[in-house]
Design a protein around this motif. Sequence first.
Motif, PDB file in Angstrom:
ATOM      1  N   VAL A  10      -9.741  18.589   1.523  1.00  0.00           N
ATOM      2  CA  VAL A  10     -10.387  17.616   0.646  1.00  0.00           C
ATOM      3  C   VAL A  10      -9.345  16.641   0.116  1.00  0.00           C
ATOM      4  O   VAL A  10      -9.576  15.430   0.046  1.00  0.00           O
ATOM      5  CB  VAL A  10     -11.143  18.323  -0.502  1.00  0.00           C
ATOM      6  CG1 VAL A  10     -11.721  17.316  -1.476  1.00  0.00           C
ATOM      7  CG2 VAL A  10     -12.246  19.210   0.064  1.00  0.00           C
ATOM      8  N   ALA A  11      -8.166  17.144  -0.232  1.00  0.00           N
ATOM      9  CA  ALA A  11      -7.089  16.280  -0.718  1.00  0.00           C
ATOM     10  C   ALA A  11      -6.665  15.282   0.362  1.00  0.00           C
ATOM     11  O   ALA A  11      -6.341  14.131   0.049  1.00  0.00           O
ATOM     12  CB  ALA A  11      -5.904  17.120  -1.171  1.00  0.00           C
ATOM     13  N   GLN A  12      -6.689  15.689   1.614  1.00  0.00           N
ATOM     14  CA  GLN A  12      -6.358  14.771   2.712  1.00  0.00           C
ATOM     15  C   GLN A  12      -7.383  13.639   2.792  1.00  0.00           C
ATOM     16  O   GLN A  12      -7.015  12.476   3.007  1.00  0.00           O
ATOM     17  CB  GLN A  12      -6.306  15.518   4.057  1.00  0.00           C
ATOM     18  CG  GLN A  12      -5.114  16.407   4.226  1.00  0.00           C
ATOM     19  CD  GLN A  12      -3.844  15.624   4.542  1.00  0.00           C
ATOM     20  OE1 GLN A  12      -3.849  14.419   4.689  1.00  0.00           O
ATOM     21  NE2 GLN A  12      -2.744  16.344   4.626  1.00  0.00           N
ATOM     22  N   VAL A  13      -8.649  13.958   2.626  1.00  0.00           N
ATOM     23  CA  VAL A  13      -9.693  12.931   2.656  1.00  0.00           C
ATOM     24  C   VAL A  13      -9.525  11.988   1.474  1.00  0.00           C
ATOM     25  O   VAL A  13      -9.596  10.759   1.621  1.00  0.00           O
ATOM     26  CB  VAL A  13     -11.106  13.569   2.675  1.00  0.00           C
ATOM     27  CG1 VAL A  13     -12.177  12.514   2.517  1.00  0.00           C
ATOM     28  CG2 VAL A  13     -11.313  14.347   3.966  1.00  0.00           C
ATOM     29  N   SER A  68     -19.973  11.400   2.660  1.00  0.00           N
ATOM     30  CA  SER A  68     -20.125  12.092   3.936  1.00  0.00           C
ATOM     31  C   SER A  68     -18.795  12.692   4.393  1.00  0.00           C
ATOM     32  O   SER A  68     -18.743  13.836   4.848  1.00  0.00           O
ATOM     33  CB  SER A  68     -20.662  11.125   4.981  1.00  0.00           C
ATOM     34  OG  SER A  68     -20.723  11.733   6.237  1.00  0.00           O
ATOM     35  N   ALA A  69     -17.718  11.934   4.270  1.00  0.00           N
ATOM     36  CA  ALA A  69     -16.395  12.432   4.669  1.00  0.00           C
ATOM     37  C   ALA A  69     -15.977  13.623   3.817  1.00  0.00           C
ATOM     38  O   ALA A  69     -15.398  14.589   4.328  1.00  0.00           O
ATOM     39  CB  ALA A  69     -15.361  11.314   4.559  1.00  0.00           C
ATOM     40  N   LEU A  70     -16.268  13.578   2.521  1.00  0.00           N
ATOM     41  CA  LEU A  70     -15.923  14.698   1.647  1.00  0.00           C
ATOM     42  C   LEU A  70     -16.760  15.935   1.958  1.00  0.00           C
ATOM     43  O   LEU A  70     -16.252  17.057   1.957  1.00  0.00           O
ATOM     44  CB  LEU A  70     -16.106  14.291   0.181  1.00  0.00           C
ATOM     45  CG  LEU A  70     -15.075  13.303  -0.353  1.00  0.00           C
ATOM     46  CD1 LEU A  70     -15.543  12.688  -1.666  1.00  0.00           C
ATOM     47  CD2 LEU A  70     -13.726  13.984  -0.533  1.00  0.00           C
ATOM     48  N   ARG A  71     -18.024  15.735   2.252  1.00  0.00           N
ATOM     49  CA  ARG A  71     -18.900  16.873   2.564  1.00  0.00           C
ATOM     50  C   ARG A  71     -18.545  17.513   3.899  1.00  0.00           C
ATOM     51  O   ARG A  71     -18.749  18.716   4.077  1.00  0.00           O
ATOM     52  CB  ARG A  71     -20.357  16.430   2.555  1.00  0.00           C
ATOM     53  CG  ARG A  71     -20.867  16.172   1.156  1.00  0.00           C
ATOM     54  CD  ARG A  71     -22.315  15.787   1.138  1.00  0.00           C
ATOM     55  NE  ARG A  71     -22.784  15.569  -0.234  1.00  0.00           N
ATOM     56  CZ  ARG A  71     -23.927  15.009  -0.536  1.00  0.00           C
ATOM     57  NH1 ARG A  71     -24.744  14.609   0.416  1.00  0.00           N
ATOM     58  NH2 ARG A  71     -24.265  14.849  -1.793  1.00  0.00           N
TER      59      ARG A  71
END
Length: 91
Positions: free
Chosen positions: A29-32, A69-72
Amino acid sequence: MTGEYVELVCDDVPHDVVLTDPGVRVLDVAQVVRRLKELSLWHSKVLVTRVPAVILAGVPEEDAAAAVSALREVGAQAETRERPEPEFLRD
C-alpha cells in the motif's frame, strides 16, 4: 470602480481519496501511495499507518476512482469523498 462578484459553477466536483484501512500488506500500500503522491517510501509508510488519511485532495472524480482502485488491488480499504462546498458559496 464597482466590485462585482462572480459565482463559478463547476460540473466536476473535486474529490478526496481517503485511506480507511491499509490491510495486511502495508508496504504494498505504501508503494502505491508513493506513486500517487510522489513521496519517499518512508513518508508513504508513515502516511499509510496513520489512518484515516487523505491520500489525494481535490482531484477529479476519474482520478480519484483510479487511485481507489489501485489501493484496493493491493488489499487496502479506500474511498472517495466529495469535497463539501465552501461556506461562502452556499445560499
